[in-house]
Design a protein around this motif. Structure first.
Motif, PDB file in Angstrom:
ATOM      1  N   ARG A  64      43.089  31.057  52.997  1.00 16.91           N
ATOM      2  CA  ARG A  64      43.580  29.695  52.748  1.00 16.91           C
ATOM      3  C   ARG A  64      43.909  29.547  51.279  1.00 16.91           C
ATOM      4  N   GLN A  65      44.675  28.507  50.974  1.00 18.36           N
ATOM      5  CA  GLN A  65      44.934  28.187  49.572  1.00 18.36           C
ATOM      6  C   GLN A  65      43.698  27.516  48.970  1.00 18.36           C
ATOM      7  N   GLY A  66      43.713  27.349  47.655  1.00 15.08           N
ATOM      8  CA  GLY A  66      42.591  26.691  46.994  1.00 15.08           C
ATOM      9  C   GLY A  66      41.727  27.676  46.238  1.00 15.08           C
ATOM     10  N   ASP A  67      40.470  27.319  46.084  1.00 13.73           N
ATOM     11  CA  ASP A  67      39.567  28.150  45.287  1.00 13.73           C
ATOM     12  C   ASP A  67      39.126  29.378  46.076  1.00 13.73           C
ATOM     13  N   PHE A  68      38.192  30.125  45.491  1.00 10.99           N
ATOM     14  CA  PHE A  68      37.747  31.380  46.090  1.00 10.99           C
ATOM     15  C   PHE A  68      36.268  31.329  46.461  1.00 10.99           C
ATOM     16  N   ARG A  69      35.837  30.174  46.948  1.00  9.26           N
ATOM     17  CA  ARG A  69      34.491  30.003  47.472  1.00  9.26           C
ATOM     18  C   ARG A  69      34.619  29.871  48.984  1.00  9.26           C
ATOM     19  N   TYR A  70      34.000  30.787  49.706  1.00 12.95           N
ATOM     20  CA  TYR A  70      34.238  30.893  51.133  1.00 12.95           C
ATOM     21  C   TYR A  70      32.975  30.654  51.947  1.00 12.95           C
ATOM     22  N   PHE A  95      41.221  41.134  47.271  1.00 11.83           N
ATOM     23  CA  PHE A  95      40.467  39.900  47.498  1.00 11.83           C
ATOM     24  C   PHE A  95      39.601  39.587  46.294  1.00 11.83           C
ATOM     25  N   GLY A  96      38.975  38.420  46.337  1.00 11.92           N
ATOM     26  CA  GLY A  96      38.053  37.994  45.290  1.00 11.92           C
ATOM     27  C   GLY A  96      37.241  36.820  45.789  1.00 11.92           C
ATOM     28  N   ALA A 106      28.817  38.235  43.899  1.00  9.20           N
ATOM     29  CA  ALA A 106      28.476  39.576  44.377  1.00  9.20           C
ATOM     30  C   ALA A 106      27.953  39.551  45.806  1.00  9.20           C
ATOM     31  N   ASP A 107      27.292  38.466  46.204  1.00 12.40           N
ATOM     32  CA  ASP A 107      26.746  38.371  47.560  1.00 12.40           C
ATOM     33  C   ASP A 107      27.846  38.314  48.608  1.00 12.40           C
ATOM     34  N   VAL A 108      29.002  37.840  48.240  1.00  9.56           N
ATOM     35  CA  VAL A 108      30.158  37.829  49.132  1.00  9.56           C
ATOM     36  C   VAL A 108      30.977  39.110  48.978  1.00  9.56           C
ATOM     37  N   LEU A 109      31.183  39.536  47.740  1.00  5.64           N
ATOM     38  CA  LEU A 109      32.072  40.661  47.480  1.00  5.64           C
ATOM     39  C   LEU A 109      31.503  41.993  47.957  1.00  5.64           C
ATOM     40  N   ALA A 110      30.205  42.198  47.805  1.00  5.81           N
ATOM     41  CA  ALA A 110      29.625  43.482  48.211  1.00  5.81           C
ATOM     42  C   ALA A 110      29.828  43.748  49.702  1.00  5.81           C
ATOM     43  N   PRO A 111      29.556  42.795  50.599  1.00 10.99           N
ATOM     44  CA  PRO A 111      29.821  43.048  52.021  1.00 10.99           C
ATOM     45  C   PRO A 111      31.303  43.241  52.338  1.00 10.99           C
ATOM     46  N   LEU A 112      32.188  42.538  51.628  1.00 18.21           N
ATOM     47  CA  LEU A 112      33.614  42.726  51.864  1.00 18.21           C
ATOM     48  C   LEU A 112      34.057  44.123  51.430  1.00 18.21           C
ATOM     49  N   ILE A 113      33.509  44.610  50.331  1.00 20.44           N
ATOM     50  CA  ILE A 113      33.832  45.972  49.902  1.00 20.44           C
ATOM     51  C   ILE A 113      33.303  46.986  50.911  1.00 20.44           C
ATOM     52  N   THR A 122      41.384  46.064  45.376  1.00 18.13           N
ATOM     53  CA  THR A 122      41.738  45.398  44.128  1.00 18.13           C
ATOM     54  C   THR A 122      41.066  44.032  44.069  1.00 18.13           C
ATOM     55  N   LEU A 123      40.500  43.695  42.927  1.00 12.94           N
ATOM     56  CA  LEU A 123      39.981  42.349  42.672  1.00 12.94           C
ATOM     57  C   LEU A 123      41.113  41.510  42.113  1.00 12.94           C
ATOM     58  N   HIS A 124      41.461  40.414  42.810  1.00 16.88           N
ATOM     59  CA  HIS A 124      42.589  39.611  42.356  1.00 16.88           C
ATOM     60  C   HIS A 124      42.178  38.622  41.275  1.00 16.88           C
ATOM     61  N   ARG A 125      43.036  37.634  41.015  1.00 19.48           N
ATOM     62  CA  ARG A 125      42.850  36.789  39.843  1.00 19.48           C
ATOM     63  C   ARG A 125      41.728  35.761  39.987  1.00 19.48           C
ATOM     64  N   ALA A 126      40.925  35.852  41.019  1.00 18.46           N
ATOM     65  CA  ALA A 126      39.638  35.151  40.991  1.00 18.46           C
ATOM     66  C   ALA A 126      38.879  35.565  39.737  1.00 18.46           C
ATOM     67  N   PHE A 127      39.159  36.780  39.278  1.00 20.03           N
ATOM     68  CA  PHE A 127      38.545  37.276  38.037  1.00 20.03           C
ATOM     69  C   PHE A 127      38.861  36.375  36.847  1.00 20.03           C
ATOM     70  N   ASP A 128      40.043  35.752  36.854  1.00 21.14           N
ATOM     71  CA  ASP A 128      40.437  34.925  35.708  1.00 21.14           C
ATOM     72  C   ASP A 128      39.638  33.635  35.598  1.00 21.14           C
ATOM     73  N   LEU A 129      38.808  33.345  36.573  1.00 20.78           N
ATOM     74  CA  LEU A 129      37.963  32.148  36.542  1.00 20.78           C
ATOM     75  C   LEU A 129      36.581  32.405  35.962  1.00 20.78           C
ATOM     76  N   VAL A 130      36.225  33.652  35.686  1.00 21.46           N
ATOM     77  CA  VAL A 130      34.861  33.951  35.265  1.00 21.46           C
ATOM     78  C   VAL A 130      34.577  33.369  33.876  1.00 21.46           C
ATOM     79  N   PRO A 131      33.355  32.907  33.629  1.00 24.84           N
ATOM     80  CA  PRO A 131      33.020  32.355  32.314  1.00 24.84           C
ATOM     81  C   PRO A 131      32.768  33.419  31.252  1.00 24.84           C
TER      82      PRO A 131
END
Length: 245
Positions: A64-70, A95-96, A106-113, A122-131
């Protein structure tokens, strides 16, 4: 790819765009739907067409569009889409996911990997949101991503070039840094010179012909203004620039 070979990834969201990117000399495709919404998971028909391509195809996995919290339902769809990409014979997925504070989740990304076993990731531009970009890159490496697509947290890669350069130095060949965001034939050489990246990402798109505002299709919203698609000649121009570096 050798150190002096700059790789071009083109993001596409239509059959015509896919054909144009391949004919123009792209090295890799990020396959999407709805690039106007920064890319969603592509449809099965486009995936099937892309599976016959002579270059690696990475499918966007974004339900879906929007943020990357699923939530759990969305993650189930993402896992199924990853399996579909593998079953179609694609080379990889993109994905991201972020936490509420912007950190990579990481709790979401590790199972997806883990779900992506056998595929490039590839990690997409969700990376650009990191603090914290330094910590975010280390986590991406720890999780097992092969590359990070980033504009350096800026509106485009040119504006974020200084940070992309820092990430490239930090990566030390442990992970690829893929510069994206506004890359085109006119600025690619400068972005590469300022960042040191060996991979760049762009849509190589141009506006489609103007729509007929008198048409019923336009009246009902099916043919909006501002539509774009990948153009073979722009891909060729960008490839030419990259091969001269």
């Amino acid at each position: 790819m050798t150190a002096d070979r700059i790789l071009l990834e083109v993001c596409v969201d239509t059959p015509a765009g896919l054909a144009a990117a391949i004919a123009g000399g792209a090295d890799r495709i990020e396959l999407c739907a709805a690039l106007g919404q920064q890319g969603l998971t592509p449809a099965p028909g486009l995936i099937a067409q892309a599976s016959k391509a002579p270059i690696p195809i990475y499918a966007m996995i974004r339900p879906r569009q929007g943020d990357f919290r699923y939530d759990a339902v969305e993650l189930d769809a993402m896992r199924r889409d990853i399996d579909a990409a593998r079953d179609a014979g694609l080379a990889g997925v993109v994905f991201g996911a972020n936490r509420d504070n912007g950190e990579l989740d990481a709790d979401v990304l590790a199972p997806l990997i883990a779900q992506s076993e056998g595929l490039g990731v590839t990690l997409h531009r969700a990376f650009d949101l990191v603090p914290d970009f330094e910590a975010g890159l280390e986590l991406a490496i720890e999780l097992g991503f092969e590359r990070v697509l980033t504009s350096g947290g800026a509106q485009n890669a040119m504006a974020g070039a200084a940070r992309i350069a820092q990430l490239t130095a930090q990566a030390r060949a442990r992970i690829a840094i893929l510069a994206g965001g506004g890359i085109n034939p006119a600025n690619a050489a400068e972005v590469i010179a300022r960042t040191g990246v060996t991979e760049v990402h762009g849509s190589c798109s141009a506006p489609l012909p103007p729509v007929d505002h008198r048409s019923r299709a336009h009246e009902l919203g099916f043919t909006p203004d501002g539509a774009r698609d990948t153009r073979r000649e722009i891909v060729e121009d960008l490839v030419r620039v990259l091969r001269q570096l």
